[in-house]
Design a protein around this motif. Structure first.
Motif, mmCIF file in Angstrom:
data_model
loop_
_atom_site.group_PDB
_atom_site.id
_atom_site.type_symbol
_atom_site.label_atom_id
_atom_site.label_comp_id
_atom_site.label_asym_id
_atom_site.label_seq_id
_atom_site.Cartn_x
_atom_site.Cartn_y
_atom_site.Cartn_z
ATOM 1 N N LEU A 74 76.498 52.843 45.312
ATOM 2 C CA LEU A 74 76.698 52.537 46.728
ATOM 3 C C LEU A 74 78.150 52.817 47.131
ATOM 4 C CD1 LEU A 74 75.631 51.345 49.398
ATOM 5 C CD2 LEU A 74 76.126 49.070 48.479
ATOM 6 N N LYS A 105 72.379 54.419 53.372
ATOM 7 C CA LYS A 105 71.496 53.460 54.048
ATOM 8 C C LYS A 105 70.430 52.935 53.087
ATOM 9 C CE LYS A 105 69.916 54.971 57.938
ATOM 10 N NZ LYS A 105 69.096 55.506 59.050
ATOM 11 N N SER A 108 72.054 50.681 50.316
ATOM 12 C CA SER A 108 72.527 49.373 50.784
ATOM 13 C C SER A 108 71.382 48.390 50.986
ATOM 14 C CB SER A 108 73.336 49.519 52.072
ATOM 15 O OG SER A 108 72.539 50.007 53.116
ATOM 16 N N GLY A 111 70.540 47.078 47.112
ATOM 17 C CA GLY A 111 71.612 46.807 46.164
ATOM 18 C C GLY A 111 71.544 45.405 45.586
ATOM 19 N N LEU A 116 76.674 45.351 45.308
ATOM 20 C CA LEU A 116 77.210 44.999 46.621
ATOM 21 C C LEU A 116 78.651 44.488 46.539
ATOM 22 C CD1 LEU A 116 74.018 43.329 48.112
ATOM 23 C CD2 LEU A 116 75.097 45.442 48.921
ATOM 24 N N ALA A 119 80.851 47.511 45.993
ATOM 25 C CA ALA A 119 80.976 48.247 47.258
ATOM 26 C C ALA A 119 81.900 47.506 48.221
ATOM 27 C CB ALA A 119 79.599 48.452 47.884
ATOM 28 N N GLN A 131 82.525 46.309 56.896
ATOM 29 C CA GLN A 131 81.555 46.693 55.866
ATOM 30 C C GLN A 131 81.711 45.828 54.618
ATOM 31 O OE1 GLN A 131 83.377 48.830 57.700
ATOM 32 N NE2 GLN A 131 82.301 50.756 58.023
ATOM 33 N N CYS A 135 78.670 43.416 52.978
ATOM 34 C CA CYS A 135 78.215 43.423 51.587
ATOM 35 C C CYS A 135 78.328 42.029 50.967
ATOM 36 C CB CYS A 135 79.039 44.420 50.767
ATOM 37 S SG CYS A 135 78.722 46.150 51.153
ATOM 38 N N LYS A 138 75.657 39.677 52.294
ATOM 39 C CA LYS A 138 74.336 39.909 51.676
ATOM 40 C C LYS A 138 74.233 39.183 50.341
ATOM 41 C CE LYS A 138 73.024 44.383 53.598
ATOM 42 N NZ LYS A 138 72.729 45.791 53.319
#
Length: 168
Positions: A74, A105, A108, A111, A116, A119, A131, A135, A138
């Motif tokens: 990622l 896309k 992500s 992941g 994550l 990333a 961004q 991550c 999430k």
């Protein structure tokens, strides 16, 4: 920085140098470390430093095989997009960039936590706070006690001027 980085002095130095914008030092540390261990994370940070130093061609060459790695794919795909866009405007391969955006896309969406968080570290070091937060959010949405994500979120907050949070 985080528990996985803190136990590895090479990765801790890489984080420190990236945070301060010392990309030549990142290259040096990675170049010295790679002969002893063929760590894909160190290879990624070497490619990142090359890109930040303006050597997009070599960065792209090193990032392409890493974009298929399960833990750093990622971040490598996002870094590839950035490297392509940062190359000379006449030479930007728009078709490749569009393919990479679609891959990003898809990656992500699926992941795992480790992917994550890695990333998010890339995005944070690339000054892409939004961004990075996405991550981390999430990860924390699935596991509120993920130490790596919590540590990184604290660093993001500290460096973005949001070190203090309001109590509710």
């Amino acid at each position: 920085m985080s528990s996985s980085t803190g136990s590895d002095p090479v990765k801790a130095l890489i984080d420190t140098y990236c945070r301060h914008g010392y990309y030549r030092h990142v290259l040096t540390i990675c170049n010295e470390s790679l002969p002893q261990r063929n760590d894909p994370e160190v290879r990624f940070w070497r490619a990142f430093a090359l890109s930040m130093e303006g050597n997009q061609t070599e960065a792209i060459r090193e990032l392409e095989p890493l974009s298929n790695h399960p833990d750093i794919g990622l971040a490598a795909t996002a870094a590839l997009i950035n490297a392509h866009k940062s190359s000379k405007k006449d030479y930007v391969d728009k078709e490749s960039v569009n393919e990479l955006k679609e891959k990003l896309k898809n990656l992500s969406k699926g992941g795992d936590d480790r992917t994550l968080v890695f990333a998010a570290r890339y995005f944070w070091h690339s000054d892409k706070e939004k961004q990075a937060r996405q991550c981390v959010d999430k990860v924390l949405g699935k596991s509120k006690k993920n130490i790596d994500a919590l540590c990184l979120l604290a660093w993001i907050n500290l460096t973005s001027g949001q070190g203090r949070t309001e109590r509710k």
